[in-house]
Design a protein around this motif. Sequence first.
Motif, PDB file in Angstrom:
ATOM      1  N   VAL A  51       0.854  -1.187   0.000  1.00 55.58           N
ATOM      2  CA  VAL A  51       0.000   0.000   0.000  1.00 55.58           C
ATOM      3  C   VAL A  51       0.887   1.234   0.000  1.00 55.58           C
ATOM      4  O   VAL A  51       1.921   1.266   0.679  1.00 55.58           O
ATOM      5  N   MET A  52       0.495   2.252  -0.765  1.00 55.83           N
ATOM      6  CA  MET A  52       1.231   3.513  -0.722  1.00 55.83           C
ATOM      7  C   MET A  52       0.425   4.536   0.064  1.00 55.83           C
ATOM      8  O   MET A  52      -0.751   4.770  -0.235  1.00 55.83           O
ATOM      9  N   VAL A 134       7.873   6.879  -8.432  1.00 53.72           N
ATOM     10  CA  VAL A 134       8.205   6.128  -7.219  1.00 53.72           C
ATOM     11  C   VAL A 134       7.526   4.759  -7.240  1.00 53.72           C
ATOM     12  O   VAL A 134       8.135   3.737  -6.920  1.00 53.72           O
ATOM     13  N   VAL A 135       6.270   4.748  -7.641  1.00 49.78           N
ATOM     14  CA  VAL A 135       5.515   3.482  -7.721  1.00 49.78           C
ATOM     15  C   VAL A 135       6.154   2.546  -8.739  1.00 49.78           C
ATOM     16  O   VAL A 135       6.356   1.354  -8.472  1.00 49.78           O
ATOM     17  N   LEU A 136       6.489   3.082  -9.905  1.00 51.27           N
ATOM     18  CA  LEU A 136       7.083   2.251 -10.961  1.00 51.27           C
ATOM     19  C   LEU A 136       8.431   1.684 -10.518  1.00 51.27           C
ATOM     20  O   LEU A 136       8.728   0.505 -10.767  1.00 51.27           O
ATOM     21  N   ASN A 137       9.245   2.507  -9.880  1.00 50.70           N
ATOM     22  CA  ASN A 137      10.552   2.032  -9.408  1.00 50.70           C
ATOM     23  C   ASN A 137      10.395   0.914  -8.386  1.00 50.70           C
ATOM     24  O   ASN A 137      11.147  -0.074  -8.401  1.00 50.70           O
ATOM     25  N   TYR A 138       9.423   1.062  -7.508  1.00 49.67           N
ATOM     26  CA  TYR A 138       9.183   0.022  -6.504  1.00 49.67           C
ATOM     27  C   TYR A 138       8.732  -1.281  -7.171  1.00 49.67           C
ATOM     28  O   TYR A 138       9.211  -2.368  -6.834  1.00 49.67           O
ATOM     29  N   ILE A 146       1.295  -2.297  -6.463  1.00 49.18           N
ATOM     30  CA  ILE A 146       0.665  -1.560  -5.370  1.00 49.18           C
ATOM     31  C   ILE A 146      -0.831  -1.855  -5.374  1.00 49.18           C
ATOM     32  O   ILE A 146      -1.509  -1.679  -6.383  1.00 49.18           O
ATOM     33  N   GLY A 147      -1.351  -2.308  -4.219  1.00 52.36           N
ATOM     34  CA  GLY A 147      -2.766  -2.678  -4.140  1.00 52.36           C
ATOM     35  C   GLY A 147      -3.696  -1.490  -4.075  1.00 52.36           C
ATOM     36  O   GLY A 147      -4.773  -1.491  -4.672  1.00 52.36           O
ATOM     37  N   LYS A 148      -3.289  -0.460  -3.343  1.00 53.16           N
ATOM     38  CA  LYS A 148      -4.116   0.746  -3.243  1.00 53.16           C
ATOM     39  C   LYS A 148      -3.276   1.904  -2.730  1.00 53.16           C
ATOM     40  O   LYS A 148      -2.167   1.708  -2.223  1.00 53.16           O
ATOM     41  N   GLN A 170      -4.054   5.005 -11.826  1.00 56.58           N
ATOM     42  CA  GLN A 170      -4.643   3.763 -12.340  1.00 56.58           C
ATOM     43  C   GLN A 170      -4.590   2.653 -11.285  1.00 56.58           C
ATOM     44  O   GLN A 170      -4.371   1.487 -11.582  1.00 56.58           O
ATOM     45  N   THR A 171      -4.731   3.063 -10.047  1.00 55.04           N
ATOM     46  CA  THR A 171      -4.712   2.164  -8.891  1.00 55.04           C
ATOM     47  C   THR A 171      -5.811   2.639  -7.949  1.00 55.04           C
ATOM     48  O   THR A 171      -6.050   3.850  -7.850  1.00 55.04           O
ATOM     49  N   PRO A 172      -6.507   1.742  -7.264  1.00 51.94           N
ATOM     50  CA  PRO A 172      -7.546   2.176  -6.321  1.00 51.94           C
ATOM     51  C   PRO A 172      -7.021   3.210  -5.340  1.00 51.94           C
ATOM     52  O   PRO A 172      -5.966   3.024  -4.723  1.00 51.94           O
TER      53      PRO A 172
END
Length: 213
Positions: A51-52, A134-138, A146-148, A170-172
Amino acid sequence: KKTDVLLVAIHNETLTRYQELIRKTGLQSSFFEIEIFSTMRAVLEEDISPVMIFDMGASSTKLYIVERGIVRLSHTINRGSQDITLMVSKSLGIPVAQAEIMKRNSGLLSGGTADIRNLVHLSLDYIFSEANQVVLNYQRKYAKTIGKIVLVGGGSALKGLSELAQSSFQTPVVAGNPFAKTEAPAFLEDILRETGPEFAVAVGIALRKLQEL
């Protein structure tokens, strides 16, 4: 074999300042805690997927990716809700106080003026672009999705922010609701849900103290 280590640090002068405040106000404090740990306690459940936490403050936006209760990554974007206000003020040639009121009243809603929406959108584009990186790198590093995304912080109260974030990531995307872990009269449910993201840290600290009792 390697082990990931989470290193957390805080300036001694910051602790000293808080301790001085406690002393002068005659209050008692049994602990100090870095904000993210309070926020996690307040808004996260036992999620299986990472989760972020998207914590938008006045001067910066802090990103934390948490997996099974462990902070895997943290990142700070040096822009926040105050930067949006300053851009509106400068672009429209109006006082900062007036720009803040206009931003709060209309935000990204269609009922507001096009000028305000465009300026707010422009400021958020930079923040969302960096957050997406940041999300893409993770996801590349850990091969996990990432779930949400959970929105917290005073800046997340901006009207229309959740919808824009949803389309950008494009993520909940959900607004943090720390008061879901508390009990309150039914007539307060709506206002607590609306203001919840701003009180994630405060509720998280209170929950920790209650666990000590």
